[in-house]
Design an enzyme around this catalytic site. Structure first.
Site, short mmCIF file in Angstrom:
data_model
loop_
_atom_site.label_atom_id
_atom_site.label_comp_id
_atom_site.label_asym_id
_atom_site.label_seq_id
_atom_site.Cartn_x
_atom_site.Cartn_y
_atom_site.Cartn_z
N ASP A 265 1.01 -0.96 -0.01
CA ASP A 265 -0.01 -0.16 0.16
C ASP A 265 0.97 1.24 -0.07
OD1 ASP A 265 -2.20 1.57 0.02
OD2 ASP A 265 -3.34 0.64 1.61
C1 BGC Z 1 -5.07 3.07 0.24
C2 BGC Z 1 -5.16 2.03 -0.99
C3 BGC Z 1 -5.08 2.72 -2.28
C4 BGC Z 1 -3.80 3.40 -2.44
C5 BGC Z 1 -3.60 3.99 -3.57
C6 BGC Z 1 -3.83 3.94 -0.05
O1 BGC Z 1 -3.67 4.95 0.85
O2 BGC Z 1 -4.92 2.36 1.47
O3 BGC Z 1 -6.55 1.38 -0.75
O4 BGC Z 1 -5.27 1.76 -3.27
O5 BGC Z 1 -3.83 4.36 -1.46
O6 BGC Z 1 -4.41 5.27 -4.00
#
Ligand code: BGC
Length: 716
Positions: A265
Site C-alpha cells: 500500500d
Molecule cells: C489506500 C489504498 C489505495 C492506495 C492508492 C492507499 O492510501 O489504502 O486502498 O489503493 O492508497 O491510492
C-alpha cells in the site's frame, strides 16, 4: 510460467531497470499537469529525475489522453521500451458512479455486483487504465472505521461471494479482451480489524479467527484468478503486513499458490521504519522484498538499496528476477507488449463514459441497494395529489457519490428524483444548505429549524434527508460518534412536532446510531451513497416503483459503545438471556442485542416462513422451507440459511451464513426453498488449524435475517 519474451528481457535488463519495474509512482512524476489526490503523508522520495525512466507503473492516471501521453513518453525513454502498467483506484465506478461497495453488499445480489464491475472495467479500459485496486475484501465489524463503506460488510460468505463477482466482472475470461482490466484485491490482511476502528491502527488476533473470518474473501479472490494482491498498512501479530513472511510466504504464496504480483500500500514499505520494525530504508527494502512484496508503491527503498543488499547477499538476484518476471508477465497477459495503449481511446471515452445505458444499469443496481429499515405503512407514497416537504442537507445535494468517486455533474439529487418519478406531486425543499466534510469545517446545519419548518406545515408528508458528508466515510475517516449532527437530530424532532408523517432518509457510508430517532419517524430508508442515480433510485423506492429488497450486510448497533458488534460471534459461558440476572455477558446501560441485525431489511410485501424440513441424504443436509407472500404486492425476498455447529474441538460461532437465495414472489404466492449443505461447507479450522469437518449436532436456521429464523437440529 514465464514466457520466452519475458525470459529474454530479464536476461538483457540491467539491475536498475529491473528495480524500476518494482516501483510505482503517482502520475504527477510523469506528467506535470496531473492533479490526482495524494492518499498518504508525503514522505520525501529520494531518487533523481534521471531514474524516472526506469519506472514500471503509474498510480491513478485516469484519462485516455494522459495515459497515451505517459505511455508514449515513458516507452521512448525506457531502455527496453517496456510498457507501463497503469493502475488506479476505481472503487465503485470510473465515470458512471455506482453505489458504494457496502451498498452493493446490501443488494445480496452478486450479479448486480458483477455488472457494476463489468461497466467500471469497460470505462476504465477506454480511459487507458489497466488495473483497478479493487475489490476490497476486508471484513469489518466496527463501523467507526471509515473504510467500512468500501467493504461488503461483516460476513465471510457474503464478502467472498461479492469479491468473486467483482473479480469476474473486472477480468472476464481474459484481461487481454476489449473492456477488461486486471483486478487487485486488498488489503491483505485483516485491515478491517484495526483496533477501535481507528484508521491504520494495529491488528492482533488469533490465527484461528483470522482464518475463519478474515482470510476467506482474499482467498476466494485468489481462487478466482485475481492478478494482484495489495498488502495492508497494519501489523498482524506484530509484523507489518508488507513484510509479514508468515502471511505472504506461508499462506498467500505457498498454501494458496498465488502466482500473481504483490504490491505494497501507499508508502507502506517505508512506514515499516515508523512502525518500529525496520531500522532504516535499507532494512525496510530487505524485509519487504524477502517477504515477497514485488512492487513498492510510493516509496524508494528498493531503488536505492536493493543493489547493496544483493551485493551483501541479503537479497538474492533470483528473488528480484522472480518479482520482475511476474510483473512483466502481467503486462504480457494484458497484451501490452503488442498494444501498450490497450483500449485507451478518446473516441471510445465519448461513447462509453457515463452513457445512458450505463446510467440505466446504475439506477437498477441503486434500487436494489436501498434498505427499508422502518415503515408503519406510510410508504410507498402516492404519485399524485401530495405536497411533499423535503428538508435537510441532502434534500437537493448532488454530492452523493461517496469516497473514491470522481464527481461528475450528472448526479440526481433526492428532490430531482422525486420530481422525475412523481411529477404530479408538489415538492418544496427547505433547510437544504449542504454539510461540509468534517476535516474542512462546517459540519452542522444552521439552527433556524423551528422557524423554517413553519413554512412547510401545510405539507402532507415530510422527508428528512440527513446523514454524514460523503467524505466523512472512506480512508482516514474514522469516528467515535456515529450520531447525526446535533441540529440534524433536532430537525427530526421538530419535523415530528408538525404532526405530519416523517420519512427519514439516511445518507451515509456506514451504519449510524439512530435508535433514539425512531419514535419520531414513520419510515426510515438507508440510502448510503449511491452515485449518479441516487435521487432517482430513492424515488423509485419511495413511490413503490421498486419494492425494496436490500438487506443489511452489517449489524447496526444501538450504541457506538457496543462496537465491535456482529452476528457470527462466539458464545460466552454466560450469554445474555435477557433475564434480570446480573452476572451475565451484557451491559447494564444498554441491551446487548443490535438495533438491526445482519441480513435485516423490510419490503412492501409481507413474507412468512413455515414448515422447515431437514433431512440427511448421501452425507448432505437438505433443508427446505415454505416462504409465502402474504400481501397483495409482488416482492423479492432474500432467504438466508445459517448453521450452528453445536460443539466442536474449538468454540464455534452462534450462527454462520452458509447460503442465500433471492426469490421473487407474486401476491399470495407460496414457494418451497431448498438448501443443500455439504460436509465441505461445514468445515472449519480446528485447534491445530487443520481444515476439517467434525461430525456431531448442527442447528439449521432459515429466515429473513440473522435474528429471525426457524430452527431445526440434525446430526451429521
Ligand atoms: C489506500 C489504498 C489505495 C492506495 C492508492 C492507499 O492510501 O489504502 O486502498 O489503493 O492508497 O491510492
Amino acid at each position: 510460467m514465464i514466457s520466452q519474451r519475458v525470459k529474454e528481457l530479464l536476461a538483457d535488463m540491467s539491475l536498475e531497470e529491473k528495480l524500476g519495474q518494482m516501483i510505482q509512482l503517482q502520475a504527477r512524476y510523469f506528467c506535470e499537469e496531473d492533479t490526482s489526490e495524494l492518499t498518504g503523508p508525503g514522505q520525501k522520495l529520494e531518487f533523481v529525475n534521471e531514474q524516472i525512466k526506469y519506472m514500471g507503473s503509474v498510480l491513478n492516471s485516469k484519462t485516455a489522453k494522459q495515459n497515451i501521453t505517459i505511455q508514449t513518453q515513458q516507452m521512448e525513454k525506457q531502455p527496453h521500451h517496456i510498457p507501463m502498467l497503469i493502475m488506479g483506484d476505481v472503487i465503485h465506478g470510473h465515470a458512471t458512479i455506482f453505489p458504494i461497495p457496502l451498498a452493493i453488499g446490501a443488494t445480496f445480489n452478486t450479479e448486480a455486483c458483477k455488472m457494476a464491475c463489468e461497466i467500471s472495467a469497460l470505462e476504465c479500459a477506454v480511459s487507458g487504465v489497466h488495473l483497478t485496486f479493487s475489490p476490497m475484501a476486508d471484513l469489518v465489524r466496527d463501523s467507526r472505521w471509515g473504510r467500512v463503506m468500501e467493504s461488503y460488510g461483516e460476513d465471510p460468505f457474503l464478502n467472498s461471494q461479492m469479491v468473486k463477482a467483482a473479480v469476474e466482472g473486472y477480468q472476464g475470461d481474459s484481461i487481454k479482451d476489449f473492456g477488461k482490466i486486471a483486478s487487485c484485491v486488498k488489503h491483505f490482511a485483516a485491515y478491517g480489524a484495526s483496533e477501535a476502528g481507528r484508521e491504520y491502527n494495529s491488528v492482533d488476533m488469533s490465527e484461528g479467527t483470522l482464518r475463519e473470518y478474515y482470510l476467506p474473501a482474499y482467498k476466494c479472490a485468489v481462487e478466482n484468478g485475481v492478478k494482484m494482491v495489495m498488502t495492508a498498512f497494519n501489523i498482524v501479530d506484530r509484523v507489518p503486513m508488507v513484510a509479514n513472511r508468515h502471511l505472504l510466504q506461508d499462506i498467500l504464496y505457498n498454501e494458496w499458490k498465488f502466482k500473481g504480483v504483490v504490491i505494497s500500500d501507499f508508502a507502506a514499505v517505508y512506514e515499516t521504519i515508523v512502525h518500529g520494525y525496520s531500522k532504516d530504508r535499507k532494512q525496510a527494502a530487505e524485509r519487504a522484498i524477502n517477504a515477497g512484496c514485488d512492487i513498492e508503491m510510493m516509496s524508494d527503498t528498493y531503488l536505492n538499496y536493493a543493489e547493496e543488499l544483493i551485493s551483501e547477499g541479503r537479497v538474492s538476484i533470483e528473488q528480484i528476477d522472480h518479482a520482475v518476471g511476474k510483473i512483466l508477465m502481467l503486462k504480457e497477459e494484458l497484451g501490452l507488449f503488442e498494444n501498450p495503449y490497450k483500449d485507451a481511446s478518446e473516441l471510445n471515452e465519448k461513447k462509453y463514459l457515463l452513457c445512458d445505458a450505463h446510467k440505466k444499469i446504475a439506477r437498477k443496481i441503486s434500487d436494489q441497494s436501498i434498505v427499508l429499515l422502518e415503515n408503519d405503512g406510510i410508504l410507498p407514497l402516492k404519485k399524485d395529489g401530495l405536497k411533499i416537504g423535503i428538508v435537510g442537507p441532502f434534500a437537493t445535494s448532488k454530492h452523493v457519490f461517496g469516497a473514491w468517486a470522481k464527481e461528475n455533474n450528472q448526479s440526481v439529487s433526492l428532490m430531482e428524483g422525486i420530481n422525475n418519478v412523481a411529477p404530479n406531486n408538489k415538492t418544496v425543499a427547505i433547510i437544504n444548505d449542504e454539510l461540509e466534510a468534517r476535516l474542512t469545517g462546517f459540519i452542522d446545519i444552521k439552527d433556524s429549524i423551528h422557524k423554517d419548518l413553519e413554512t412547510i406545515k401545510d405539507c402532507d408528508v415530510i422527508i428528512v434527508a440527513v446523514g454524514e458528508h460523503e467524505k466523512d466515510s472512506g480512508e482516514a475517516a474514522s469516528k467515535v460518534n456515529l450520531r447525526l449532527s446535533e441540529n440534524q437530530e433536532k430537525l427530526v424532532y421538530e419535523a415530528y412536532k408538525l404532526e405530519k408523517p416523517v420519512i427519514m432518509v439516511l445518507f451515509s457510508g456506514r451504519p449510524m446510531e439512530i435508535g433514539h430517532l425512531l419514535p419520531f419517524t414513520n419510515a426510515v430508508l438507508q440510502g448510503w451513497f449511491l452515485g449518479n442515480e441516487m435521487g432517482n433510485a430513492l424515488a423509485d423506492v419511495i413511490f413503490g416503483d421498486y419494492n425494496p429488497s436490500a438487506r443489511l450486510p452489517i449489524t447496526y448497533p444501538r450504541s457506538v459503545g457496543q462496537l465491535p458488534l456482529y452476528y457470527n460471534a462466539y458464545n460466552t459461558g454466560r450469554p445474555d438471556l435477557e433475564s434480570n440476572e446480573k452476572h451475565m455477558s451484557k451491559y447494564i446501560d444498554c441491551a446487548s442485542t443490535p438495533l438491526y441485525p445482519f441480513g435485516y431489511g423490510l419490503s412492501y410485501s409481507r413474507f412468512e416462513y413455515d414448515n422447515l424440513r431437514v433431512v440427511i441424504e448421501d452425507d448432505k443436509i437438505i433443508a427446505e422451507i415454505d416462504v409465502e407472500n402474504k400481501s397483495g404486492i409482488k416482492g423479492k425476498e432474500t432467504v438466508q440459511c445459517y448453521v450452528r455447529d453445536i460443539s466442536g474441538s474449538v468454540v464455534r460461532p452462534v450462527a454462520e451464513l452458509k447460503a442465500f437465495q433471492q426469490i421473487e414472489l407474486n401476491p399470495y404466492e407460496k414457494v418451497s426453498c431448498k438448501f443443500l449443505l455439504t460436509k465441505e461447507m461445514l468445515k472449519f479450522h480446528n485447534d491445530q488449524l487443520e481444515w476439517v469437518f467434525e461430525s456431531g449436532e448442527y442447528e439449521i436456521m432459515i429466515g429473513c435475517n440473522s435474528s429471525q429464523t426457524t430452527k431445526a437440529k440434525v446430526i451429521l
